[in-house]
Design an enzyme around this catalytic site. Structure first.
Site, PDB file in Angstrom:
ATOM      1  N   LYS A   1       0.833  -1.192   0.000  1.00  0.00           N
ATOM      2  CA  LYS A   1       0.000   0.000   0.000  1.00  0.00           C
ATOM      3  C   LYS A   1       0.871   1.245   0.000  1.00  0.00           C
ATOM      4  CE  LYS A   1      -4.177   1.728   2.287  1.00  0.00           C
ATOM      5  NZ  LYS A   1      -5.099   1.525   3.440  1.00  0.00           N
ATOM      6  N   GLY A   2       0.538   2.214  -0.844  1.00  0.00           N
ATOM      7  CA  GLY A   2       1.273   3.471  -0.907  1.00  0.00           C
ATOM      8  C   GLY A   2       0.339   4.617  -1.197  1.00  0.00           C
TER       9      GLY A   2
ATOM     10  N   HIS B   1      -0.013   6.170  -3.927  1.00  0.00           N
ATOM     11  CA  HIS B   1      -0.542   6.151  -5.293  1.00  0.00           C
ATOM     12  C   HIS B   1      -1.446   4.958  -5.574  1.00  0.00           C
ATOM     13  CE1 HIS B   1       3.542   8.248  -5.922  1.00  0.00           C
ATOM     14  NE2 HIS B   1       2.630   9.130  -5.632  1.00  0.00           N
TER      15      HIS B   1
ATOM     16  N   VAL C   1      -1.577  -2.775  -3.863  1.00  0.00           N
ATOM     17  CA  VAL C   1      -1.193  -3.943  -4.649  1.00  0.00           C
ATOM     18  C   VAL C   1      -1.799  -5.189  -4.011  1.00  0.00           C
ATOM     19  CG1 VAL C   1       0.712  -5.293  -5.583  1.00  0.00           C
ATOM     20  CG2 VAL C   1       0.961  -2.816  -5.343  1.00  0.00           C
TER      21      VAL C   1
ATOM     22  N   ASP D   1      12.078   7.524  -7.511  1.00  0.00           N
ATOM     23  CA  ASP D   1      11.611   7.062  -6.194  1.00  0.00           C
ATOM     24  C   ASP D   1      12.364   5.804  -5.759  1.00  0.00           C
ATOM     25  OD1 ASP D   1      10.105   7.425  -3.911  1.00  0.00           O
ATOM     26  OD2 ASP D   1       8.345   6.373  -4.677  1.00  0.00           O
TER      27      ASP D   1
END
Length: 369
Positions: free
Chosen positions: A24-25, A27, A30, A153
């Site tokens: 989880k981020g 953006h 997953v 990143d």
């Protein structure tokens, strides 16, 4: 580029169940997807709720554009395809949702490896191997023709491990193509939200303050931070420590001649690895130089790592010879105090016995191919 059916993804993730959430981020999220009754496992990136609400598809579309333009590479997460889904919200407005499908990597992230409690820590040769694999992933992006790709990143949370514990670089949502090595050439569908400076605090190049400052050297700075993190198992930014920045902390120790104090205190540093570790820390220091022009290119970094780090670890003959030389000197200095062991009329000194133990230790720790 394969187009996956949305219903196929729903079934594979049990309707995007929380139990299938693996990452989880800011953006996106997953999910682990299981296809063909368990025969195929995939990773599915879905946009974050925030981006869904404002219908900002730019980062996901940018990642698809970048990944679909690249040939397969063993150091980059393999891109498998996309999926699209149109649905209606409570206000009866129509919304299009996009999904990115990638290979599933089962062994978590480098961040988890270095920072999770009760985790098995990588030994020093493995840390060097991880570093070179990441460097080669960045090199692949920077050498892409006709224009280099800047990842923007690079961080431990974006390094994943496959079933053989090989490191792969992931999350190209912020990646941009260069133009004339100075300006970015963002995909035609990208918005300002993609092209403006971005990254993760702690890894982000302080010189990257506006779009015109985009450079492959931005990734080099982030890689330097990551090298310090790999060596120390300290987070890039840690407010519980002083200084909070890993760069400020590590560079200060190096200036004071205490470079080995940077090493992870939970792991013993064998004397024969000291030179390799110092070389890695030297590379990291040059990568995070405030002056962009003095930072090495990723090609120079890979070449140096292969010459002075990886080869000596794989083939530690130089370590053995050096060790035997040091032991010989030690034996001469302590000959008067050295005990004698006699077996079947063969006389052996303690120093000679220690040689065998040393060689076994070195060979046991070398990186296997």
């Amino acid at each position: 580029m394969k187009e996956f059916e949305y219903k196929e993804l729903e079934k594979a993730t049990e309707n995007f169940s929380q139990s299938r959430l693996i990452g989880k981020g800011s953006h996106g999220c997953v999910y682990k997807g299981i296809l063909d009754e368990g025969k195929n496992i995939i990773a599915i990136k879905k946009q974050s709720l925030g981006l869904q609400k404002i219908q900002d598809n730019s980062k996901l579309e940018n990642e698809v554009s970048i990944l679909s333009s690249l040939p397969e590479n063993s150091f980059i997460v393999n891109f498998l395809g996309t999926s699209h889904h149109c649905h209606h919200d409570d206000d009866d407005s129509s919304k299009n949702e996009s999904f990115l499908i990638m290979e599933y990597l089962p062994n978590g992230t480098l961040y988890q490896m270095l920072h999770a409690k009760n985790n098995i820590l990588p030994n020093w040769p493995k840390r060097a191997q991880i570093a070179i694999q990441i460097a080669k992933a960045i090199q692949f992006l920077h050498q892409t023709k006709p224009n280099s790709i800047v990842h923007r990143d690079i961080k431990s949370a974006n390094i994943l491990f496959d079933s053989n514990w090989n490191a792969k670089l992931a999350d190209l949502g912020l990646a941009l193509r260069m133009k004339n090595d100075h300006q970015d050439e963002s995909p035609s569908h990208s918005s300002n939200s993609v092209t403006r400076p971005a990254g993760t605090i702690g890894y982000l190049d302080p010189d990257y303050t506006k779009p015109s400052k985009l450079s492959t050297k931005n990734d080099v700075f982030s890689f330097g931070v990551l090298l310090f993190e790999i060596m120390s198992s300290r987070k890039a930014i840690d407010v519980s420590k002083s200084p909070v920045s890993i760069v400020d902390w590590a560079t200060k120790l190096i200036k004071e001649g205490q470079s080995l104090e940077i090493c992870d205190k939970r792991m013993h540093v064998p004397w024969y690895m000291e030179s390799t570790i110092k070389n890695m820390l030297s590379i990291a220091t040059r990568c995070v130089s405030p002056k962009k022009i003095t930072r090495p290119t990723i090609e120079e970094i890979v070449m140096e790592m292969e010459n002075v780090i990886i080869e000596p670890i794989k083939y530690p003959l130089w370590n053995i010879l050096r060790g035997l030389t040091l032991l010989r000197r030690k034996r001469k200095r302590s000959r008067k105090n050295c005990c004698i062991i006699t077996t079947n009329n063969v006389t052996k000194t303690c120093a000679q016995h220690e040689k065998k133990l040393l060689i076994r230790e070195i060979l046991a720790d070398k990186v296997t191919e």
